[in-house]
Design a protein around this motif. Sequence first.
Motif, PDB file in Angstrom:
ATOM      1  N   ASP A 147       0.852  -1.189   0.000  1.00 28.56           N
ATOM      2  CA  ASP A 147       0.000   0.000   0.000  1.00 28.56           C
ATOM      3  C   ASP A 147       0.890   1.243   0.000  1.00 28.56           C
ATOM      4  O   ASP A 147       1.631   1.469   0.955  1.00 28.56           O
ATOM      5  N   LEU A 149       0.331   4.217   0.677  1.00 27.63           N
ATOM      6  CA  LEU A 149       0.038   5.200   1.713  1.00 27.63           C
ATOM      7  C   LEU A 149       0.673   4.867   3.057  1.00 27.63           C
ATOM      8  O   LEU A 149       0.701   5.719   3.952  1.00 27.63           O
ATOM      9  N   ASP A 171      -6.907   0.065  -6.871  1.00 24.56           N
ATOM     10  CA  ASP A 171      -7.893  -0.854  -6.292  1.00 24.56           C
ATOM     11  C   ASP A 171      -7.619  -2.293  -6.717  1.00 24.56           C
ATOM     12  O   ASP A 171      -8.508  -3.024  -7.163  1.00 24.56           O
ATOM     13  N   ASN A 181      -7.483  -2.285   6.461  1.00 23.47           N
ATOM     14  CA  ASN A 181      -7.840  -1.572   5.232  1.00 23.47           C
ATOM     15  C   ASN A 181      -9.210  -0.907   5.318  1.00 23.47           C
ATOM     16  O   ASN A 181      -9.478   0.071   4.636  1.00 23.47           O
ATOM     17  N   ASP A 184     -11.284   1.379   2.606  1.00 21.53           N
ATOM     18  CA  ASP A 184     -10.413   2.065   1.661  1.00 21.53           C
ATOM     19  C   ASP A 184     -10.210   1.227   0.405  1.00 21.53           C
ATOM     20  O   ASP A 184     -10.228  -0.004   0.455  1.00 21.53           O
ATOM     21  N   HIS A 185      -9.998   1.886  -0.724  1.00 17.71           N
ATOM     22  CA  HIS A 185      -9.640   1.183  -1.943  1.00 17.71           C
ATOM     23  C   HIS A 185      -8.271   0.526  -1.770  1.00 17.71           C
ATOM     24  O   HIS A 185      -7.382   1.067  -1.101  1.00 17.71           O
ATOM     25  N   ASP A 187      -5.511   0.209  -3.458  1.00 17.57           N
ATOM     26  CA  ASP A 187      -4.436   0.594  -4.372  1.00 17.57           C
ATOM     27  C   ASP A 187      -3.120  -0.016  -3.892  1.00 17.57           C
ATOM     28  O   ASP A 187      -2.851  -0.044  -2.681  1.00 17.57           O
ATOM     29  N   ARG A 257      -7.762   6.255   8.912  1.00 21.72           N
ATOM     30  CA  ARG A 257      -8.956   5.532   8.464  1.00 21.72           C
ATOM     31  C   ARG A 257      -9.977   5.383   9.588  1.00 21.72           C
ATOM     32  O   ARG A 257     -11.181   5.313   9.336  1.00 21.72           O
ATOM     33  N   ARG A 268      -6.091   8.835  -0.493  1.00 20.68           N
ATOM     34  CA  ARG A 268      -6.029   7.757  -1.479  1.00 20.68           C
ATOM     35  C   ARG A 268      -6.199   8.318  -2.886  1.00 20.68           C
ATOM     36  O   ARG A 268      -5.436   7.999  -3.797  1.00 20.68           O
ATOM     37  N   ARG A 272      -3.214   8.520  -5.737  1.00 20.36           N
ATOM     38  CA  ARG A 272      -3.490   7.796  -6.978  1.00 20.36           C
ATOM     39  C   ARG A 272      -3.341   8.734  -8.179  1.00 20.36           C
ATOM     40  O   ARG A 272      -2.687   8.395  -9.165  1.00 20.36           O
TER      41      ARG A 272
END
Length: 306
Positions: A147, A149, A171, A181, A184-185, A187, A257, A268, A272
Motif C-alpha cells: 500500500d 500510503l 484498487d 484496510n 479504503d480502496h 491501491d 482511516r 487515497r 493515486r
Amino acid sequence: MTDVSDLLHDRAEPPSPPPAAAYAVADAAARAAGVGIRTLDSVADLEAVRRLYERIWRTGESSPVVTADLLRALAKAGSYISGAYHEGELVGSCFGFFSPPARGALHSHIAGVLPGARRRNIGFALKLHQRAWALAQGVGEICWTYDPLVRRNAYFNLAKLAAEPAEYLPDFYGPIDDGINRSDHSDRILVRWTLAAQDTAAACAGRPRRVDARAALDRGAAVALGVSPGGGPSEARTTHGAQTVLVAVPEDIEGLRESDPACAASWRGAVRDVLAGLLGDGGRVRGFDPAGWYLVDRGDTSQETA
C-alpha cells in the motif's frame, strides 16, 4: 494473484551470489532479530500461519486472509512458505508462489509480523531468508505489492530492501474485509526485487538506499503533492520544468482511516492521481524519505501536475 510476466524485461542480469552466502546474511539478520526462521509445510504449522494472519489483519475466522489448505497445496507445489519463531512462538510469516516464466520469478503474496514483535527487524529477516531460498531455486527476482500510503512499508520496501517500484495498481484487490484496510480502496504499488543487484546486496548487508527530500528541494525539486495545514493532501498547481518531484503520504493512514475516513479517502485519491500519473508518464521512483516523501524523477518535464 498477479501476472508479472510483462514486467520481466530482457536485460543483462548481474551474476547471482552463491545461495550459501545469501543464507549466511539471512541467518545473521535472524539472529539479530532474535528469531529462528524455517520453511513450513505441515498442516499444523500452516494452520498456525492462518491464525497468525488473522491476528495481524484482524479479520476473524469468518474472513481469513488465507486458508491452511491453500497453503498446504502451495507448499506441495514447491512454493515458499516460512515462519519466524521467538521462544517457540510464531511471530511472523511470509509466503509466495512462482510467476511466469516458469520459476523465473517469485511473487511474494503476504508477509506479516505480529504488532507486538515489530521494530525488531523480523520482517527484514524474513525477506532475507526468502531471498536466500529463491536464489537456491535459481530464481533471480521477487515481486510483491504494498500500500503506497503506509509510510513504514514504503520505507521498508524501497529503502531497507532497495526494491524497485514497477507499476501503480488502482484498487488492485477490490474490497478487503479486515480491520486495517477498512473501506479504503486497495491501491497497491508493484515492486521488483532483483536479488543479485548491487543495491539489493548493500541493503541486505545493512546499507539501505537513502534519499533526502530536503536536499532534493534545495537542488530544485518541486512538491507535486504536499500536506495541507489541516493534514489533508495539497496538490501543487504546477511542477512545470522540475526534473524531480516530491509526493507526500500521511503520517499514519491506518489511524486516519479510523479517526477521519473522509480525509483518508482524500489521500487515497490524491496519491493515486499524482503518483500513478507520474509513473504512467514514464517517471521513476528514486526512493522514499522516511519523513513521508516519495522522490520521483520525471520522464517528461514538460508535463504539469494540476
